[in-house]
Write a protein that holds these residues in place. Sequence first.
Motif, PDB file in Angstrom:
ATOM      1  N   LEU A 238       1.876   1.478  -1.138  1.00  0.00           N
ATOM      2  CA  LEU A 238       3.209   1.035  -0.725  1.00  0.00           C
ATOM      3  C   LEU A 238       4.301   1.912  -1.343  1.00  0.00           C
ATOM      4  N   SER A 239       4.137   2.277  -2.601  1.00  0.00           N
ATOM      5  CA  SER A 239       5.160   3.117  -3.244  1.00  0.00           C
ATOM      6  C   SER A 239       5.198   4.504  -2.616  1.00  0.00           C
ATOM      7  N   ARG A 240       3.997   5.010  -2.220  1.00  0.00           N
ATOM      8  CA  ARG A 240       3.967   6.319  -1.557  1.00  0.00           C
ATOM      9  C   ARG A 240       4.709   6.241  -0.219  1.00  0.00           C
ATOM     10  N   GLY A 241       4.468   5.156   0.551  1.00  0.00           N
ATOM     11  CA  GLY A 241       5.174   5.011   1.828  1.00  0.00           C
ATOM     12  C   GLY A 241       6.669   4.808   1.641  1.00  0.00           C
ATOM     13  N   ALA A 242       7.050   4.036   0.611  1.00  0.00           N
ATOM     14  CA  ALA A 242       8.480   3.802   0.358  1.00  0.00           C
ATOM     15  C   ALA A 242       9.176   5.080  -0.065  1.00  0.00           C
ATOM     16  N   ARG A 243       8.463   5.943  -0.812  1.00  0.00           N
ATOM     17  CA  ARG A 243       9.099   7.195  -1.255  1.00  0.00           C
ATOM     18  C   ARG A 243       9.347   8.097  -0.063  1.00  0.00           C
ATOM     19  N   ASN A 244       8.457   8.110   0.905  1.00  0.00           N
ATOM     20  CA  ASN A 244       8.673   8.932   2.097  1.00  0.00           C
ATOM     21  C   ASN A 244       9.784   8.349   2.968  1.00  0.00           C
ATOM     22  N   ALA A 245       9.880   6.997   2.983  1.00  0.00           N
ATOM     23  CA  ALA A 245      10.914   6.368   3.812  1.00  0.00           C
ATOM     24  C   ALA A 245      12.282   6.417   3.153  1.00  0.00           C
ATOM     25  N   HIS A 246      12.354   6.521   1.845  1.00  0.00           N
ATOM     26  CA  HIS A 246      13.632   6.528   1.122  1.00  0.00           C
ATOM     27  C   HIS A 246      13.631   7.699   0.148  1.00  0.00           C
ATOM     28  N   PRO A 247      13.900   8.888   0.644  1.00  0.00           N
ATOM     29  CA  PRO A 247      13.860  10.070  -0.245  1.00  0.00           C
ATOM     30  C   PRO A 247      14.843   9.975  -1.392  1.00  0.00           C
ATOM     31  N   THR A 248      15.938   9.262  -1.214  1.00  0.00           N
ATOM     32  CA  THR A 248      16.929   9.194  -2.297  1.00  0.00           C
ATOM     33  C   THR A 248      16.381   8.440  -3.513  1.00  0.00           C
ATOM     34  N   ALA A 249      15.437   7.547  -3.288  1.00  0.00           N
ATOM     35  CA  ALA A 249      14.828   6.797  -4.404  1.00  0.00           C
ATOM     36  C   ALA A 249      13.429   7.312  -4.713  1.00  0.00           C
ATOM     37  N   GLY A 250      13.195   8.579  -4.362  1.00  0.00           N
ATOM     38  CA  GLY A 250      11.856   9.129  -4.550  1.00  0.00           C
ATOM     39  C   GLY A 250      11.403   9.158  -5.996  1.00  0.00           C
ATOM     40  N   VAL A 251      12.354   9.441  -6.921  1.00  0.00           N
ATOM     41  CA  VAL A 251      11.968   9.502  -8.341  1.00  0.00           C
ATOM     42  C   VAL A 251      11.498   8.141  -8.825  1.00  0.00           C
ATOM     43  N   GLU A 252      12.241   7.100  -8.493  1.00  0.00           N
ATOM     44  CA  GLU A 252      11.864   5.760  -8.938  1.00  0.00           C
ATOM     45  C   GLU A 252      10.526   5.323  -8.325  1.00  0.00           C
ATOM     46  N   PHE A 253      10.379   5.584  -6.993  1.00  0.00           N
ATOM     47  CA  PHE A 253       9.091   5.207  -6.369  1.00  0.00           C
ATOM     48  C   PHE A 253       7.929   6.038  -6.928  1.00  0.00           C
ATOM     49  N   GLY A 254       8.205   7.293  -7.299  1.00  0.00           N
ATOM     50  CA  GLY A 254       7.167   8.124  -7.903  1.00  0.00           C
ATOM     51  C   GLY A 254       6.708   7.563  -9.244  1.00  0.00           C
ATOM     52  N   ARG A 255       7.666   7.059 -10.041  1.00  0.00           N
ATOM     53  CA  ARG A 255       7.301   6.436 -11.309  1.00  0.00           C
ATOM     54  C   ARG A 255       6.445   5.197 -11.085  1.00  0.00           C
ATOM     55  N   ILE A 256       6.848   4.406 -10.065  1.00  0.00           N
ATOM     56  CA  ILE A 256       6.052   3.204  -9.752  1.00  0.00           C
ATOM     57  C   ILE A 256       4.628   3.603  -9.365  1.00  0.00           C
ATOM     58  N   GLU A 257       4.512   4.678  -8.520  1.00  0.00           N
ATOM     59  CA  GLU A 257       3.183   5.118  -8.092  1.00  0.00           C
ATOM     60  C   GLU A 257       2.360   5.621  -9.270  1.00  0.00           C
ATOM     61  N   ASP A 258       2.980   6.427 -10.151  1.00  0.00           N
ATOM     62  CA  ASP A 258       2.243   6.963 -11.306  1.00  0.00           C
ATOM     63  C   ASP A 258       1.777   5.843 -12.237  1.00  0.00           C
ATOM     64  N   THR A 259       2.666   4.879 -12.470  1.00  0.00           N
ATOM     65  CA  THR A 259       2.284   3.756 -13.345  1.00  0.00           C
ATOM     66  C   THR A 259       1.146   2.948 -12.731  1.00  0.00           C
ATOM     67  N   ALA A 260       1.242   2.721 -11.410  1.00  0.00           N
ATOM     68  CA  ALA A 260       0.172   1.970 -10.747  1.00  0.00           C
ATOM     69  C   ALA A 260      -1.146   2.743 -10.787  1.00  0.00           C
ATOM     70  N   ARG A 261      -1.076   4.101 -10.620  1.00  0.00           N
ATOM     71  CA  ARG A 261      -2.289   4.912 -10.680  1.00  0.00           C
ATOM     72  C   ARG A 261      -2.943   4.820 -12.068  1.00  0.00           C
ATOM     73  N   GLU A 262      -2.112   4.898 -13.101  1.00  0.00           N
ATOM     74  CA  GLU A 262      -2.654   4.809 -14.449  1.00  0.00           C
ATOM     75  C   GLU A 262      -3.339   3.462 -14.687  1.00  0.00           C
ATOM     76  N   ASN A 263      -2.696   2.401 -14.252  1.00  0.00           N
ATOM     77  CA  ASN A 263      -3.304   1.072 -14.428  1.00  0.00           C
ATOM     78  C   ASN A 263      -4.546   0.896 -13.549  1.00  0.00           C
ATOM     79  N   LEU A 264      -4.522   1.521 -12.339  1.00  0.00           N
ATOM     80  CA  LEU A 264      -5.700   1.468 -11.493  1.00  0.00           C
ATOM     81  C   LEU A 264      -6.878   2.189 -12.151  1.00  0.00           C
TER      82      LEU A 264
END
Length: 461
Positions: free
Chosen positions: A251-277
Amino acid sequence: MDVDRAPSPEAPRAVMPAPAAAAGRAVAEGDTASALAATLRGAMHVAFLVLPSVGALRAITAEAVTPALAILAAAVVAAIYLLGSQRALARGAAGRSTRTDLLLPSRGWVLTLCVAWMASTFVSAAFVWIAFPLFFLVLFALGRIAGPLVMWGVALWAVIAPVIAREQWSLGVGEILGPLVGAAFSLIAHAVYRRLLQETDRNRELVVQLRAAQAELADSERRKGIAEERQRLAQDIHDTLAQGLNSIVMLSRGARNAHPTAGVEFGRIEDTARENLADARRLVRDLADRAPQTTLEQALRAAISRAEALGDLGEQPRWELRIDGTPRELEPAQVETLQRAAQSLIANVQRHAEAQRCVLTLAWWPDRVSLDVVDDGRGFDPSAAPRRGEGEGGDGLRLLRARMDRAGGTVTIDSAPGEGTTVGLSLPTRTPFTSDPTNPRPPNPAPPNPAGSTPLQEPGE
């Protein structure tokens, strides 16, 4: 949550109500035999107190024997019995008597008591009746052959003692039949009592084996419960937490593509989720890998330890386990097959072989695993069909072959009367052999020495 302490739904199965009831019955029978032995000892004490006293009194009053001589004869017999009995009870209290018996200290003591009694009959024939408790002592102390022979000698002496003492020149029917009938009754009672002792000892051995089986089953169920609990937790984590984190990544990957202006924040969410996964997946792997598993070597050592624990029940062979080759992981069914086969062979060695030493050799080959059980016992003829009443040997080997056949393995037996026994088990493995730099070769292909060809060697000989 500590899964090692987690309750398991399989735990109640480890109670084993039927074996526990059998063990309780065996203990009760052992208590009955112990009570009977105590009663018999008490009867002996009373007999050796009363009969010498009555004999001395009769010798003084009815036969005009010198009081000092009659009392001395009675005192010597009673004193010898008392000293031996005290020594026997001390031996039993110190734990040196492991069987339910009369706690007789030695054969020499009983023979000395017999000589003292025979000497007392020269003083007076009234001491002849001490022969009746002597019958039991002789039978218990001198064994199956010497005991009855000496007992009939005591009975014969009791018959002819009045003539030897010259108190009378003829014997009545009662004076002849009394000691002989008493001896026959003592022989029958001794045989019955000995049979009861054998049953008691067999039940005690059964109790030990049942308790060992209960402990083994309880440990197996506990380890099985732990493994199932770990597997359940791993599955729950995978199906809930890991899947949820994976959804967050997507979901964070899709949101980052849909909202490029918030890409940094969504990228952090994705990285954190990957680490926990990754942490969740590692936890799933750890839970699965840490599930308790028993190797074949551990199972064999446990079987040998249980066999060594039976050493108090009688003379047992010295056990040794040898490992040859590089151990590999087997399927649980294969481990169980060889474990049960080894337990059956160890039981056969204990019950039938009369061996001094037994060696188990576990060898790992490129495409199979073998287990050789070699003992230096009395051996047998493998080609002879077992007869009824000769124990479980025939059924045990038949069931062993059936077990190995079901697993795709083989059984070979090399034995001869008086030359020991070698039983070889071989089971194909599905895990191919891979060369190990530290152990590049499979086990030495030379087969073990057959029983009887070369005596078992001590390590280093």
